[in-house]
Structures are given as C-alpha cells and as structure tokens.
Design an enzyme around this catalytic site. Structure first.
Site, short mmCIF file in Angstrom:
data_model
loop_
_atom_site.label_atom_id
_atom_site.label_comp_id
_atom_site.label_asym_id
_atom_site.label_seq_id
_atom_site.Cartn_x
_atom_site.Cartn_y
_atom_site.Cartn_z
N TYR A 1 -57.84 -35.97 12.61
CA TYR A 1 -58.77 -37.05 12.92
C TYR A 1 -59.99 -36.55 13.70
O TYR A 1 -60.64 -37.29 14.42
CB TYR A 1 -58.05 -38.18 13.67
CG TYR A 1 -57.45 -39.19 12.72
CD1 TYR A 1 -58.09 -40.41 12.47
CD2 TYR A 1 -56.29 -38.92 12.03
CE1 TYR A 1 -57.56 -41.33 11.58
CE2 TYR A 1 -55.74 -39.83 11.13
CZ TYR A 1 -56.39 -41.04 10.92
OH TYR A 1 -55.86 -41.95 10.03
N GLY B 1 -54.65 -44.35 3.68
CA GLY B 1 -54.65 -42.89 3.54
C GLY B 1 -53.48 -42.25 4.25
O GLY B 1 -52.90 -41.27 3.77
N ASP B 2 -53.11 -42.80 5.41
CA ASP B 2 -51.95 -42.29 6.15
C ASP B 2 -50.67 -42.52 5.37
O ASP B 2 -49.80 -41.65 5.30
CB ASP B 2 -51.87 -42.97 7.51
CG ASP B 2 -53.08 -42.70 8.38
OD1 ASP B 2 -53.47 -41.54 8.51
OD2 ASP B 2 -53.65 -43.67 8.91
N ARG B 3 -50.54 -43.72 4.77
CA ARG B 3 -49.35 -44.03 3.97
C ARG B 3 -49.26 -43.09 2.77
O ARG B 3 -48.18 -42.60 2.43
CB ARG B 3 -49.43 -45.48 3.50
CG ARG B 3 -48.30 -45.94 2.60
CD ARG B 3 -47.00 -46.14 3.35
NE ARG B 3 -46.11 -44.98 3.28
CZ ARG B 3 -44.94 -44.93 3.87
NH1 ARG B 3 -44.49 -45.95 4.57
NH2 ARG B 3 -44.18 -43.86 3.76
#
Length: 456
Positions: free
Chosen positions: A137, A253-255
């Site tokens: 990040y 996007g994390d999933r």
C-alpha cells in the site's frame, strides 16, 4: 498451508448513518451517524479475510505507536501478527456512508513514508511461509532491501502473489503473479496506452511481464473481470466477471489477491486460479463488500458459489420475477442438457443450477466420476446464456441447497415423475412447484462416458 501476508496496514473507519436534510450553512447533506466501525485495512484486511476463511495466516507488517495505532492493534488482535516499528504515522481512511451509499472519504497520515527496518522475526516468518502474498500500500515496507532479498529467495520455492501499489516498489523478480489494476498497469508500463480496456491491459501487461521478470501478470478490469498474461508466450487470457450490483468496490482487489494465493497454494493452474479469484471478488462485492465483513466487529465467512446464486434469486424476487432452479451433476455437457436448461429458463425470470460437487458426484456415480471437475462444470454451465447462476452443494441430495434458495419452480426432465421426486414436498412447503420439461433420451452422459472409456 501457512499463508504469510506481507505489507502495509491501515486503519479503516466506517461511519454509517442516514441523510434526510441539508446543512443550513452549505448545500451539503447532514449525516446522522448511527454506527462507527474501526477495522484493519490494507494487508490487515487481506489477512483478516484469509483467517475467517479458515486458513492459517500470519501477517508481517510494521506498526506505529500513535493513537490510531492503538485502534489498529485492537482490530488486529484476532490475527497472528509479526511486526516492527513503522517510524511514521498510522494511515487512517475514514468513509462516510448514508443509506449504505458512500458520500466522502477522508485520508489522514497517508503521505510518503520512509523505508522502515525489518526485524529478524519478520524475516523468519517469510522463510517459514508455504504461500506468500505481498499487499503493498505504498508505505515503504516493500523497499526494504533485506525483506526484498528474503522474498526473492522464496519466490523460486513457493507461490508468491504480489498486489502492487503506484507508490510501492516493483515486485521482486520471480514472483508467481502480480495483480495490478488497469490504471496501475498502464501508469507503470506505457505512456499514452490505448483508452480501451482490453488493448490497454494487453499492452501494459506484456510490458510489465518483461520489466518485472514475473511469471504472470493479472490485470484487473473491475466489472470487466481480469486479463491474464503469462511469460510462456501465450496469448492474453480474458477472465470475465459475473454481472453484479456494486454499491462500494472497496476491498475487491484484496479479496481477489487473497483468493488467488489460496488457489495457487492448493495446486491450481494460473488460469483456473484466476477464474476462481475473479468470481470470489465479484461475489464479495455482490454481498455488500466490506460491509459484510462486520459481525460484532469481525469479518464473516462467505462462499462465492452460494452468494452468487442467492443474490440472483434475491434480485429476481425484488423485481417481482419467478426464480427457477434445476439440479444435477452435469458431467460432460451435451445437447440434451442445453435443451432442458433452455426450457427451464423459459419458465421464469432466472435459472439457478444446483450442481453436485465432485465429492457428491463420486458418491452417486462411482469413483470414475466426475470426468470434469466442479469448477470447470460450473464455468461451462455459466457460459450458457440460459443459466444465471450456479450453486455447488456437497450433500447427496439437493434439499439443503433448495432450502437456502427456495425457488418458485424446481424443474427436472420428464424422465422423472414430478410428484414422486423426494424434494417435491420440500418445494411445496414454501409454496413452490415442481415441474418437468421434455427429456431427450438419445443424449446421456453415462453413454458418452462409456464411449470415451472404450475409445481410450
């Protein structure tokens, strides 16, 4: 599997309420906040998703010592965290929603940060991983030379998924797959890339494959799915996403990255892993995205196949439509199947197929079946225009799946007697009906399987 998530953590603050008036000082809505939730974002969100999915996960990160860090540490309390000192303020992203719709987001402490040190424990956790997922990040951690050296060494040994950030470091050479979104990919790769998503993704992905020296690049395209490019010289592979209604795309996007890492760690090939990851990200959004991750402040577990089907049924009912369902193994799709499915779809406003899992099919048909795995069988069914969703069930009969789905019509081929089907009474219990459609006896999966066996 010991999944290790490496990356920057944020504090996400969700303020939910209602807005039914304007402020007297300016023409802006007044939000009456009814709930404030603080949760881990960034790499913390990825680790939380994996942990609640039942996976063994360890989070490697850096943390501050300010007031927001105390809230963040509380949000991470249920996770196995190995951390060092960040030396920078805790990034805080506050989202305000009214009636479930995002209105504004405030970012605090999200400016550039210096490269933090890493501890021996952090490096040891990387070396003990079975799967690595880097969730960058842009807070400096991925620039640390000692950490990069450890990650690159492991990249040649285990699956390594790298979710990049425009302000972060390049992925280490040898990463299994890198997952930029279209904006990140085109910005990193090509000035003046084509405006159209597919040519832009193909061009940017091919450039980044060479520049990053990675095994594959999966460029995510939002509602368009994702495009997979591999270093073996093959043509770009488009992975379409199911159509879903999205109120807030936060966390998609994390999933996707989390699902991709799990699939690769389970031994799936890149194309199959990408397909599942795209569908699980879509299911996550269809169910409400990050709003569904709260149950007493904690994430809740979801299954993508169920969510897709249940969401389709819910949306159909909200529009006053008729929910139609049918079921079976659908091993080796043939013309008889497609005709039966098309006839079933014509009876209502959506068709959901209850599909026997691989284990369920083996118990019903024997150890040589299914010939086609459940993921591929579901994908083939979804490729038919008449099929709106697939719900995979593990039991020997479809009753538990039907209890959850509660269709208006349960459709079988005319080789069955509708009144004698064991599930007919269950369908009647909520006012549904069981009906039959024409059966085509000349088409049989068992006969096709036998013919294939003889030919082999």
């Amino acid at each position: 599997m010991n999944i290790v998530v490496v990356g920057d953590v944020l504090l996400d603050v969700d303020m939910d309420g209602t807005a039914d008036r304007l402020c007297p000082d300016a023409p802006v809505p007044v939000v009456d906040v009814s709930r404030v939730t603080r949760r881990a974002g960034g790499a913390g969100l990825v680790a939380a998703m994996l942990a609640r999915d039942g996976h063994r996960v360890r989070l490697v990160t850096v943390l501050s010592d300010d007031r927001a860090a105390a809230d963040l540490r509380g949000a991470l309390a249920c996770l196995d965290v190995v951390s060092g000192a960040s030396g920078a303020a805790t990034p805080v992203k506050s989202r305000i929603r009214a009636q479930g719709q995002p209105i504004v987001r405030f970012d605090e402490g999200c400016g550039p940060a210096s490269v933090p040190d890493v501890t021996a424990a952090m490096l040891a956790a990387v070396n003990e991983a079975d799967i690595l997922l880097v969730s960058d990040y842009g807070r400096g951690l991925t620039f640390n030379g000692r950490l990069r050296e450890a990650l690159q060494q492991r990249a040649g040994e285990i699956p390594l998924v790298w979710d990049p950030h425009p302000s972060g470091a390049d992925p280490v050479p040898g990463s299994t797959v890198v997952t930029p979104n279209l904006s990140e990919a085109t910005r990193a790769a090509v000035a003046g890339a084509p405006a159209d998503a597919l040519p832009g993704a193909a061009l940017a992905g091919s450039v980044l494959l060479q520049r990053w020296e990675t095994g594959a690049v999966l460029v995510t395209l939002g509602a368009g799915g994702a495009m997979l490019l591999t270093g073996d010289g093959g043509v770009p592979h488009l992975v379409p996403a199911p159509k879903v209604q999205v109120a807030d795309p936060c966390g998609a996007g994390d999933r996707l990255a989390a699902s991709l890492a799990v699939q690769l760690g389970s031994g799936r090939d890149l194309a199959g892993a990408a397909h599942t990851a795209v569908h699980e990200a879509a299911a996550f959004l269809a169910a409400g995205g990050v709003l569904t991750l709260r149950q007493g402040g904690q994430p809740v577990q979801m299954r993508s196949d169920s969510i897709d089907a249940l969401r389709v049924a819910q949306l159909t009912r909200e529009k006053g439509g008729t929910v139609v369902a049918t079921g079976g193994c659908f091993d080796l799709l043939h013309a008889g199947h497609s005709r039966t499915l098309a006839a079933a779809r014509a009876l209502g406003d959506c068709l959901i197929v209850c599909l026997n899992s691989d284990a369920s099919t083996r118990r019903l048909k024997g150890d040589q079946r299914p010939i086609i795995g459940q993921h591929d069988r579901a994908e083939l069914l979804l490729s038919l225009e008449c099929v709106d969703a697939v719900l995979v069930f593990e039991e020997d009969t479809p009753e538990p799946a039907l209890e959850r789905l509660r269709p208006d019509l349960w459709v079988k081929g005319a080789d069955y007697d509708a009144d004698e089907l064991p599930e007919a009474g269950l369908i009647r219990s909520w006012g549904g009906r069981t009906v039959t459609v024409p059966y085509y006896p000349a088409h049989s999966t068992s006969k096709l399987a036998a013919a294939l066996s003889e030919a082999g």
